[in-house]
Write an enzyme that holds these catalytic residues in place. Structure first.
Site, PDB file in Angstrom:
ATOM      1  N   GLY A 274       0.791  -1.352   0.014  1.00 61.87           N
ATOM      2  CA  GLY A 274      -0.172  -0.027   0.204  1.00 61.87           C
ATOM      3  C   GLY A 274       0.850   1.309   0.203  1.00 61.87           C
TER       4      GLY A 274
ATOM      5  N   ILE B 296       8.091   1.268  -0.971  1.00 61.93           N
ATOM      6  CA  ILE B 296       8.825   0.521  -2.083  1.00 61.93           C
ATOM      7  C   ILE B 296       7.724  -0.736  -2.164  1.00 61.93           C
ATOM      8  CG2 ILE B 296      10.592  -1.433  -1.935  1.00 61.93           C
ATOM      9  CD1 ILE B 296      12.247   0.534   0.044  1.00 61.93           C
TER      10      ILE B 296
ATOM     11  N   ASP C 149      -1.728  -5.299   2.574  1.00 66.85           N
ATOM     12  CA  ASP C 149      -1.178  -4.296   3.542  1.00 66.85           C
ATOM     13  C   ASP C 149      -2.221  -4.434   4.730  1.00 66.85           C
ATOM     14  OD1 ASP C 149       0.780  -1.799   3.100  1.00 66.85           O
ATOM     15  OD2 ASP C 149      -0.587  -1.437   4.638  1.00 66.85           O
TER      16      ASP C 149
ATOM     17  N   ASP D 190      -2.260  -8.453   8.597  1.00 64.84           N
ATOM     18  CA  ASP D 190      -1.344  -8.095   9.558  1.00 64.84           C
ATOM     19  C   ASP D 190      -0.150  -9.182   9.847  1.00 64.84           C
ATOM     20  OD1 ASP D 190       0.363  -7.687  11.857  1.00 64.84           O
ATOM     21  OD2 ASP D 190      -1.238  -7.569  13.179  1.00 64.84           O
TER      22      ASP D 190
ATOM     23  N   TYR E 242      15.316  -1.859  15.006  1.00 64.05           N
ATOM     24  CA  TYR E 242      15.124  -1.959  13.380  1.00 64.05           C
ATOM     25  C   TYR E 242      16.151  -2.633  13.047  1.00 64.05           C
ATOM     26  CZ  TYR E 242      14.237  -0.417   8.671  1.00 64.05           C
ATOM     27  OH  TYR E 242      14.099  -0.368   7.349  1.00 64.05           O
TER      28      TYR E 242
ATOM     29  N   SER F 121      16.334  -6.246  13.702  1.00 58.38           N
ATOM     30  CA  SER F 121      15.102  -6.860  12.891  1.00 58.38           C
ATOM     31  C   SER F 121      15.579  -7.523  11.544  1.00 58.38           C
ATOM     32  CB  SER F 121      13.782  -6.187  12.834  1.00 58.38           C
ATOM     33  OG  SER F 121      13.774  -5.060  12.163  1.00 58.38           O
TER      34      SER F 121
ATOM     35  N   ILE G 153      15.992   5.479   1.107  1.00 58.33           N
ATOM     36  CA  ILE G 153      14.961   5.760  -0.134  1.00 58.33           C
ATOM     37  C   ILE G 153      13.752   6.477   0.347  1.00 58.33           C
ATOM     38  CG2 ILE G 153      13.318   4.110  -1.547  1.00 58.33           C
ATOM     39  CD1 ILE G 153      16.529   3.205  -1.368  1.00 58.33           C
TER      40      ILE G 153
HETATM   41  P1  NAD Z   1       6.306   2.444   4.188  1.00 57.93           P
HETATM   42  O1  NAD Z   1       6.152   2.939   5.500  1.00 57.93           O
HETATM   43  O2  NAD Z   1       6.104   3.550   3.027  1.00 57.93           O
HETATM   44  O3  NAD Z   1       5.545   1.194   3.758  1.00 57.93           O
HETATM   45  C1  NAD Z   1       5.417   0.219   4.671  1.00 57.93           C
HETATM   46  C2  NAD Z   1       3.968  -0.362   4.345  1.00 57.93           C
HETATM   47  O4  NAD Z   1       3.969  -1.681   5.457  1.00 57.93           O
HETATM   48  C3  NAD Z   1       2.897   0.510   4.719  1.00 57.93           C
HETATM   49  O5  NAD Z   1       1.864   0.427   3.780  1.00 57.93           O
HETATM   50  C4  NAD Z   1       2.419  -0.251   6.040  1.00 57.93           C
HETATM   51  O6  NAD Z   1       1.000  -0.080   6.217  1.00 57.93           O
HETATM   52  C5  NAD Z   1       2.676  -1.866   5.833  1.00 57.93           C
HETATM   53  N1  NAD Z   1       2.651  -2.527   7.165  1.00 57.93           N
HETATM   54  C6  NAD Z   1       3.108  -1.918   8.359  1.00 57.93           C
HETATM   55  N2  NAD Z   1       2.727  -2.992   9.298  1.00 57.93           N
HETATM   56  C7  NAD Z   1       2.303  -3.696   8.645  1.00 57.93           C
HETATM   57  C8  NAD Z   1       1.788  -5.089   9.055  1.00 57.93           C
HETATM   58  N3  NAD Z   1       1.822  -5.635  10.481  1.00 57.93           N
HETATM   59  N4  NAD Z   1       1.126  -6.053   8.331  1.00 57.93           N
HETATM   60  C9  NAD Z   1       1.115  -5.606   7.041  1.00 57.93           C
HETATM   61  N5  NAD Z   1       1.512  -4.538   6.467  1.00 57.93           N
HETATM   62  C10 NAD Z   1       1.970  -3.563   7.337  1.00 57.93           C
HETATM   63  O7  NAD Z   1       7.791   2.023   4.131  1.00 57.93           O
HETATM   64  P2  NAD Z   1       8.915   1.880   2.818  1.00 57.93           P
HETATM   65  O8  NAD Z   1      10.045   2.838   3.268  1.00 57.93           O
HETATM   66  O9  NAD Z   1       8.311   1.454   1.803  1.00 57.93           O
HETATM   67  O10 NAD Z   1       9.465   0.571   3.384  1.00 57.93           O
HETATM   68  C11 NAD Z   1       9.039  -0.923   2.728  1.00 57.93           C
HETATM   69  C12 NAD Z   1      10.434  -1.745   3.571  1.00 57.93           C
HETATM   70  O11 NAD Z   1      11.716  -1.549   2.875  1.00 57.93           O
HETATM   71  C13 NAD Z   1      10.189  -2.002   4.808  1.00 57.93           C
HETATM   72  O12 NAD Z   1      10.495  -3.380   5.206  1.00 57.93           O
HETATM   73  C14 NAD Z   1      11.344  -1.085   5.351  1.00 57.93           C
HETATM   74  O13 NAD Z   1      12.054  -1.545   6.714  1.00 57.93           O
HETATM   75  C15 NAD Z   1      12.273  -1.329   4.112  1.00 57.93           C
HETATM   76  N6  NAD Z   1      13.284  -0.377   4.054  1.00 57.93           N
HETATM   77  C16 NAD Z   1      13.015   0.803   3.728  1.00 57.93           C
HETATM   78  C17 NAD Z   1      14.113   1.984   3.652  1.00 57.93           C
HETATM   79  C18 NAD Z   1      13.735   3.292   3.200  1.00 57.93           C
HETATM   80  O14 NAD Z   1      14.697   3.953   3.137  1.00 57.93           O
HETATM   81  N7  NAD Z   1      12.666   3.679   3.073  1.00 57.93           N
HETATM   82  C19 NAD Z   1      15.283   1.398   3.944  1.00 57.93           C
HETATM   83  C20 NAD Z   1      15.743   0.203   4.214  1.00 57.93           C
HETATM   84  C21 NAD Z   1      14.715  -0.897   4.275  1.00 57.93           C
END
Ligand code: NAD
Length: 262
Positions: free
Chosen positions: A18, A21, A40, A74, A169, A172, A202
């Protein structure tokens, strides 16, 4: 932008689809011909991603197509994950052969102040959630005798190098890499490959809350001199989902603009 149709006839599950990334991965996979299950915690956000896929993205080539599905899940709940997999199999008569675990959260605090609940919550979503979805998808693929699968887990460069305020984090995400390598060893005999993608910084809602001062300091450490775009992570996921990566399993690919090289 997609340059091929490598994912035609693949059913792909993307958690966290949703936003950020995960959403970019859904767009890229659909543009390469995959049917996408956008899952999501936020049902409305998942539905918006599906709507966008079905409308087609402005300027995007390739097949976006119909038939995608939004699912509420979830990932930290075994029951919720099981329900989602059942819904997918009921609708498509098959489990997803591609799965991207992109659902994730942060709850930042310095180690000396980090609450037990903040630690547990991040581990439950990022690590246990990745385990539950990986296990459920792999069980379903093995049960139906599928000949191949690709599971892609979103780690983070922070899992390797640590980051101020992110003990929970980074732990994890280090866990996600260990889980992925073990899954790769155990599941290879079923034709299922498992790999990690390690993004750096990102531009997504997750990093929106990081103060400009901190971002500007971090950018001095990025040889390519800028934050990454979600689509640049999605490009790597599309490679790992496709047969172009058929001899790659148990590895982690950094998408960081060179952050923390050597
Ligand atoms: P984001 O917050 O834009 O998207 C995360 C999505 O996960 C959201 O839509 C949220 O509703 C969903 N979510 C949260 N808890 C949930 C649950 N319990 N069950 C189902 N869905 C759930 O974040 P993002 O930046 O797009 O991150 C995506 C992934 O990339 C994550 O795992 C994050 O740790 C990883 N990541 C992001 C970055 C960055 O710089 N943005 C860097 C390294 C890793």
């Amino acid at each position: 932008m997609a340059s091929s149709s490598r994912l035609i006839s693949r059913l792909a599950l993307v958690t966290g689809g949703g936003s950020g990334i995960g959403q970019a991965v859904c767009q890229r996979f659909a543009s390469e011909g995959a049917t996408v299950v956008v899952a999501d915690l936020n049902q409305d956000a998942a539905e918006e991603t599906v709507d966008a896929l079905q409308r087609g993205q402005k300027g995007q080539r390739g097949q976006i197509g119909q038939g995608h599905m939004a699912g509420q899940v979830d990932v930290s709940s075994k029951d919720s994950v099981k329900k989602l997999i059942t819904q997918i199999q009921t609708r498509y008569f098959q489990p997803p052969s591609v799965c991207v675990n992109a659902a994730g959260i942060t709850q930042d605090n310095f180690l000396l102040s980090l609450e037990e609940e903040e630690f547990d919550k991040v581990i439950q979503v990022n690590l246990k959630g990745t385990f539950l979805v990986t296990q459920a998808v792999a069980q379903a693929l093995v049960a139906c005798g599928a000949s191949k699968g690709s599971i892609i887990n979103m780690g983070s460069i922070v899992g390797k190098v640590g980051n101020l305020g992110q003990a929970n984090y980074s732990a994890s995400k280090a866990g996600v890499e260990g889980l992925t390598r073990t899954a790769a060893k155990e599941l290879s005999k079923f034709g299922i490959r498992c790999n990690c993608v390690l993004p750096g910084f990102i531009t997504t809602p997750m990093t929106d809350s990081v103060p400009d001062k901190v971002i500007n300091k971090l950018l001095t450490l990025v040889p390519l001199g800028r934050m990454g775009e979600p689509a640049e992570v999605a490009d790597v996921c599309a490679f790992l989902a496709s047969d172009d990566s058929r001899y790659i399993t148990g590895t982690s690919i950094e998408v960081t603009g060179g952050l923390f090289i050597g």
